[in-house]
Design an enzyme around this catalytic site. Sequence first.
Site, PDB file in Angstrom:
ATOM      1  N   ALA A  71     -62.506 108.050  45.478  1.00 29.18           N
ATOM      2  CA  ALA A  71     -62.467 108.645  46.817  1.00 29.18           C
ATOM      3  C   ALA A  71     -61.048 108.795  47.361  1.00 29.18           C
ATOM      4  O   ALA A  71     -60.761 109.727  48.114  1.00 29.18           O
ATOM      5  CB  ALA A  71     -63.307 107.819  47.777  1.00 29.18           C
ATOM      6  N   CYS A 329     -58.346  96.924  50.779  1.00 32.24           N
ATOM      7  CA  CYS A 329     -57.048  97.584  50.655  1.00 32.24           C
ATOM      8  C   CYS A 329     -56.031  96.989  51.615  1.00 32.24           C
ATOM      9  O   CYS A 329     -54.839  97.106  51.432  1.00 32.24           O
ATOM     10  CB  CYS A 329     -57.172  99.075  50.953  1.00 32.24           C
ATOM     11  SG  CYS A 329     -58.739  99.756  50.553  1.00 32.24           S
TER      12      CYS A 329
HETATM   13  N1  PMP Z   1     -63.232 105.802  51.678  1.00 27.07           N
HETATM   14  C1  PMP Z   1     -63.976 104.757  52.057  1.00 27.07           C
HETATM   15  C2  PMP Z   1     -64.860 104.880  53.242  1.00 27.07           C
HETATM   16  C3  PMP Z   1     -63.940 103.571  51.326  1.00 27.07           C
HETATM   17  O1  PMP Z   1     -64.675 102.528  51.705  1.00 27.07           O
HETATM   18  C4  PMP Z   1     -63.093 103.494  50.190  1.00 27.07           C
HETATM   19  C5  PMP Z   1     -63.004 102.222  49.378  1.00 27.07           C
HETATM   20  N2  PMP Z   1     -62.856 101.048  50.130  1.00 27.07           N
HETATM   21  C6  PMP Z   1     -62.337 104.621  49.838  1.00 27.07           C
HETATM   22  C7  PMP Z   1     -62.444 105.761  50.611  1.00 27.07           C
HETATM   23  C8  PMP Z   1     -61.425 104.617  48.652  1.00 27.07           C
HETATM   24  O2  PMP Z   1     -62.124 104.443  47.465  1.00 27.07           O
HETATM   25  P1  PMP Z   1     -61.343 104.120  46.122  1.00 27.07           P
HETATM   26  O3  PMP Z   1     -60.524 102.886  46.399  1.00 27.07           O
HETATM   27  O4  PMP Z   1     -62.404 103.886  45.117  1.00 27.07           O
HETATM   28  O5  PMP Z   1     -60.474 105.284  45.820  1.00 27.07           O
END
Ligand code: PMP
Length: 382
Positions: A71, A329
């Site tokens: 994402a 994160c």
């Molecule tokens: N958008 C949302 C709403 C998320 O919860 C996350 C992951 N915490 C992300 C984006 C990013 O996903 P990824 O770390 O797998 O790239």
Amino acid sequence: MSIYLDYNASAPIDHRVLDYMIDVYKGAYGNADSRTHNFGDTSRKVVEKARADVAAILDIRKDEVFFTSGATESNNIVLQGLREYAEQTGKKHIITSSIEHKAILETAKYLQKEGFVVDFVNPDATGRISAKNVIRLVREDTLLVSIMHVNNETGIIQPVQEIGEYLNSKDVFFHVDATQSFGKLVDELKALKYDMLSMSAHKLAGPQGVGALILRKKRYKLPPVKNIMFGGPQEHGIRPGTIPVALVAGLGKACELAHAEYQENKKKCLSIKEIILQLLMDSGVKYHINGDINYSIPSTLNVCFDGVSSEALMLATKQYCGVSNGSACNSHSYAPSYVLVAMGLSEERIENSIRISWGAETDLNAVRVEFTNLLEYVRNIQ
Ligand code: PMP
């Protein structure tokens, strides 16, 4: 043994997904874009089956699915990939919210520095953004509205349906970060009107490091999103680089399973939510649920325990439950959750809040035992 209650950070991989991926690693090792041998064809078939499974769970066309690393990348492609179109048309206004994932917030802030005008809509104390507040900001030069479906910290469902209905007849792109709802709010996503959507496989029991960007066609045309990395022609050039066949296969399998089982999964998740709420009520501890529980997904609760620092709580009860405060994160920093800050909660309330998130296979009895242990600690402190 400590029970894992941090599914919103990353859900454990479903063993059926893992088994399938291992078969793919063993049997489909060719490059899916190799045309000169059968090994390439074998991998291509696996990739296209996965694409069909992603498309099926959203009820969209296969050629609207583009594989990415997750994402974060999908969100970046949406925002940065529209740049050229924005320059050409002079439409450089973006509307988003202050509670989006950093992959949206930081990219939007970067574009702001590059001459874009960005409005960040705040939620109220319920954790919801008002559709009206978003719609009211739409103007002649609005390029994009980007709103998440479910917030990763609170689990609160956002009014993307109303926003999508409104924008459907407007010349404004609508992007939905559906990372936390994908495979869970299946009927809602099938019915949703949007132009672009982001997701990551690891939030729905698939592997980490793979996801998808969905680009909906309007009158046979894709939104004018350009690649932000340069390289090969994979994924129609929108995402260059060798397709990770086994990861993509894992994503497809996770979608296939979620599609078949989401109703049952929802019931199981709801029963865990009810148990946690009941334990909270019966415990006698002083607590508050952050956000309007009527709008929270069945698999997340954000709870404040009066007078109990979340850092101390998590450390002291590690042997019982693996929970979190804020998103993974940001969890290396002690900065208060920007989501709860945007909701207008007091500093103390934020400091004392934890996020609990689970999945359908989370063991009910283990939740009962270990969450009771956590509550016992809270009671002793209070
Ligand atoms: N958008 C949302 C709403 C998320 O919860 C996350 C992951 N915490 C992300 C984006 C990013 O996903 P990824 O770390 O797998 O790239």
